[in-house]
Design a protein around this motif. Sequence first.
Motif, mmCIF file in Angstrom:
data_model
loop_
_atom_site.group_PDB
_atom_site.id
_atom_site.type_symbol
_atom_site.label_atom_id
_atom_site.label_comp_id
_atom_site.label_asym_id
_atom_site.label_seq_id
_atom_site.Cartn_x
_atom_site.Cartn_y
_atom_site.Cartn_z
ATOM 1 N N CYS A 20 1.790 50.142 -13.443
ATOM 2 C CA CYS A 20 1.684 50.765 -14.641
ATOM 3 C C CYS A 20 0.439 51.954 -14.668
ATOM 4 C CB CYS A 20 1.622 49.842 -15.728
ATOM 5 S SG CYS A 20 1.926 50.428 -17.330
ATOM 6 N N GLY A 21 0.736 52.937 -14.568
ATOM 7 C CA GLY A 21 -0.061 54.191 -14.261
ATOM 8 C C GLY A 21 -1.116 54.323 -15.566
ATOM 9 N N VAL A 22 -2.301 54.028 -15.337
ATOM 10 C CA VAL A 22 -3.458 54.245 -16.286
ATOM 11 C C VAL A 22 -3.592 55.691 -16.894
ATOM 12 C CG1 VAL A 22 -4.728 52.280 -15.620
ATOM 13 C CG2 VAL A 22 -5.336 54.420 -14.503
ATOM 14 N N GLN A 30 0.729 45.356 -12.401
ATOM 15 C CA GLN A 30 1.991 45.513 -11.529
ATOM 16 C C GLN A 30 3.294 45.449 -12.189
ATOM 17 O OE1 GLN A 30 1.875 42.938 -8.053
ATOM 18 N NE2 GLN A 30 3.362 44.197 -7.065
ATOM 19 N N LEU A 31 4.066 46.364 -11.860
ATOM 20 C CA LEU A 31 5.544 46.284 -12.398
ATOM 21 C C LEU A 31 6.506 45.964 -11.044
ATOM 22 C CD1 LEU A 31 5.585 49.926 -13.775
ATOM 23 C CD2 LEU A 31 5.159 47.731 -14.863
ATOM 24 N N PHE A 43 12.402 48.957 -14.570
ATOM 25 C CA PHE A 43 11.028 48.713 -13.984
ATOM 26 C C PHE A 43 10.498 47.621 -15.222
ATOM 27 C CE2 PHE A 43 11.009 51.851 -10.897
ATOM 28 C CZ PHE A 43 10.396 51.437 -9.827
ATOM 29 N N ALA A 44 9.932 46.766 -15.245
ATOM 30 C CA ALA A 44 9.253 45.814 -16.066
ATOM 31 C C ALA A 44 7.882 45.160 -15.580
ATOM 32 C CB ALA A 44 10.091 44.873 -16.810
ATOM 33 N N HIS A 45 7.006 44.880 -16.622
ATOM 34 C CA HIS A 45 5.771 44.204 -16.355
ATOM 35 C C HIS A 45 5.957 42.757 -15.731
ATOM 36 C CE1 HIS A 45 4.358 47.571 -18.913
ATOM 37 N NE2 HIS A 45 3.184 47.267 -18.270
ATOM 38 N N ARG A 57 2.010 51.817 -22.804
ATOM 39 C CA ARG A 57 2.835 52.928 -22.156
ATOM 40 C C ARG A 57 4.562 52.925 -22.739
ATOM 41 N NH1 ARG A 57 4.174 57.889 -20.402
ATOM 42 N NH2 ARG A 57 5.682 57.668 -18.555
ATOM 43 N N LYS A 58 4.850 51.620 -23.199
ATOM 44 C CA LYS A 58 6.273 51.482 -23.587
ATOM 45 C C LYS A 58 6.798 52.339 -24.517
ATOM 46 C CE LYS A 58 5.612 46.392 -22.790
ATOM 47 N NZ LYS A 58 5.884 44.872 -23.257
ATOM 48 N N ALA A 59 5.995 52.662 -25.514
ATOM 49 C CA ALA A 59 6.557 53.812 -26.628
ATOM 50 C C ALA A 59 6.070 55.121 -26.222
ATOM 51 C CB ALA A 59 5.683 53.357 -28.095
#
Length: 515
Positions: A20-22, A30-31, A43-45, A57-59
Amino acid sequence: MEAIELDDFRAHQAGQTYWCGVWLGGCGHQLFTKLYTDRACHFAHGPDPEHTSTCARKAAGVSSADHLYIKQGLLAWMAEQDITATATIPREADGSIGREVLFTPAGHTGLRVLLSESADSPAPVGEDSAQQVLGPEMTSDPDVLLRQGYVNRIQLIPDGTRRRIQVGTERHGRTTEWFDLHEVELTDAGLTTPAVEEVRRLRTTRRPIGVQAPKATPQQTRPTVQPASEVTHGIPSPDRAAVMAALEQAVSDGRSRTEIRRWLNQAEEVTHGGATAEENGLIRAAADALLKLERAVGLPTPHEPTFQERKALRKVQRLLGDLAEQKRRRFPAVTPHQRRQLAQAAEQASAWLTDTQRSQVQAWQTAPTESAPAPPAPQQPARTRAPRIPPAAHHSARFDAAGLADAVRDVLEHAARLRKTVTFADLCAQVKNLGELPESDQVQVLRRVKPTARPCSPKPQRPALLTALITTEAGTMHPIYRQLVNHAGHHLTQQADSAWTDTVKILHDRYDNRP
């Protein structure tokens, strides 16, 4: 993806990991790919039983990466104008990122791109407003619009699978007019668009003499009119004659607005105490010509340098500076590549060169051509050592190794600024005559390629050859790079892909100056 597509994706990307890109506001965890048959795969956490991930990031929508596109796009745009720049994306106190991007271009005032406001740190009002660029949704300061006449904005629009940058100018009381980057220029006053130039022109235009008659001053006594040949308003007649002659020449030659206005102002000054009918006629003609230029009516020639002419002029200045430094170091010879570049740039910018620059260009065009590389004679007796590869001097009579190396360096450094690599075929297509050389001569050229960017960190770093950016058609390390590394004394092992990848990353970071 559909389930069958995800299966194919997993088979082709086996061994790859995803995070998951900061830089997009993600958490850095990790995804994993999730397979579904009743809905879209995605993709999911991973599982987080301790709830250590606070991902925002989700929203985020499609614009959440705009700060990255703006950073990459503006740095590449500046590099095309031979402007070295760095960029910073600050992180807010709450951990969010992407509100603003700060640019520091060499030789210019910094730029601050503001994409959104926050309650803790609202957009600054009135401070360095010319250097601020606002996002399309940000509210502009009415005081800035009134005082400055405009506010620059930036937006990204879809362009295939990417997003394209546009710069807009919002004028006081008008809507925003948008321009692509090739229509925009970076000046000392910030980003300049055609609309900004028009605002500045209208705000700095002086009404020429003759357009409106000045109010007559009451006569006190009958004045004594001096002959035009005598001293007038403290300026000797020879200077007066020279000013009027220069004004007449500027008008007849169709010079730029700046030059005509300069001579017109001086003509008004020297004739302040009285003018002849001939001088009055010339001043009226100059005023009419200037008025036409201000209104862009009947322009016989371009009155301002174009973007390409400005770019060529900067290239002439850079080349003359390099050659002067080369001469100072007692290498007065010029390579055919340098001579060719200087002649092409000078021809394109010929209308805007100074007399000194013209004479310098002419002097270098007649200077002796480099016939051998730099070290002088003392090294020649060492031929009995029989080096592994023949020295470059052996080939200099057949091709210009130094000039080709300069051209190769320019291509590779441009790719490094864009964080890209270049296939050997593309390199040969961009550097004339390189592909026609045998491999041994190509090695001689590539050995000469030295990077101009130095390591940003004071800590010792592993040597990084700029030629590491040359790849095969498949994007892997080119075999010729191994020869160059071995010759430089940094011998690669047979399993050298990871070391090469690290070298490419070092070069990208060095030229991008990523904080």
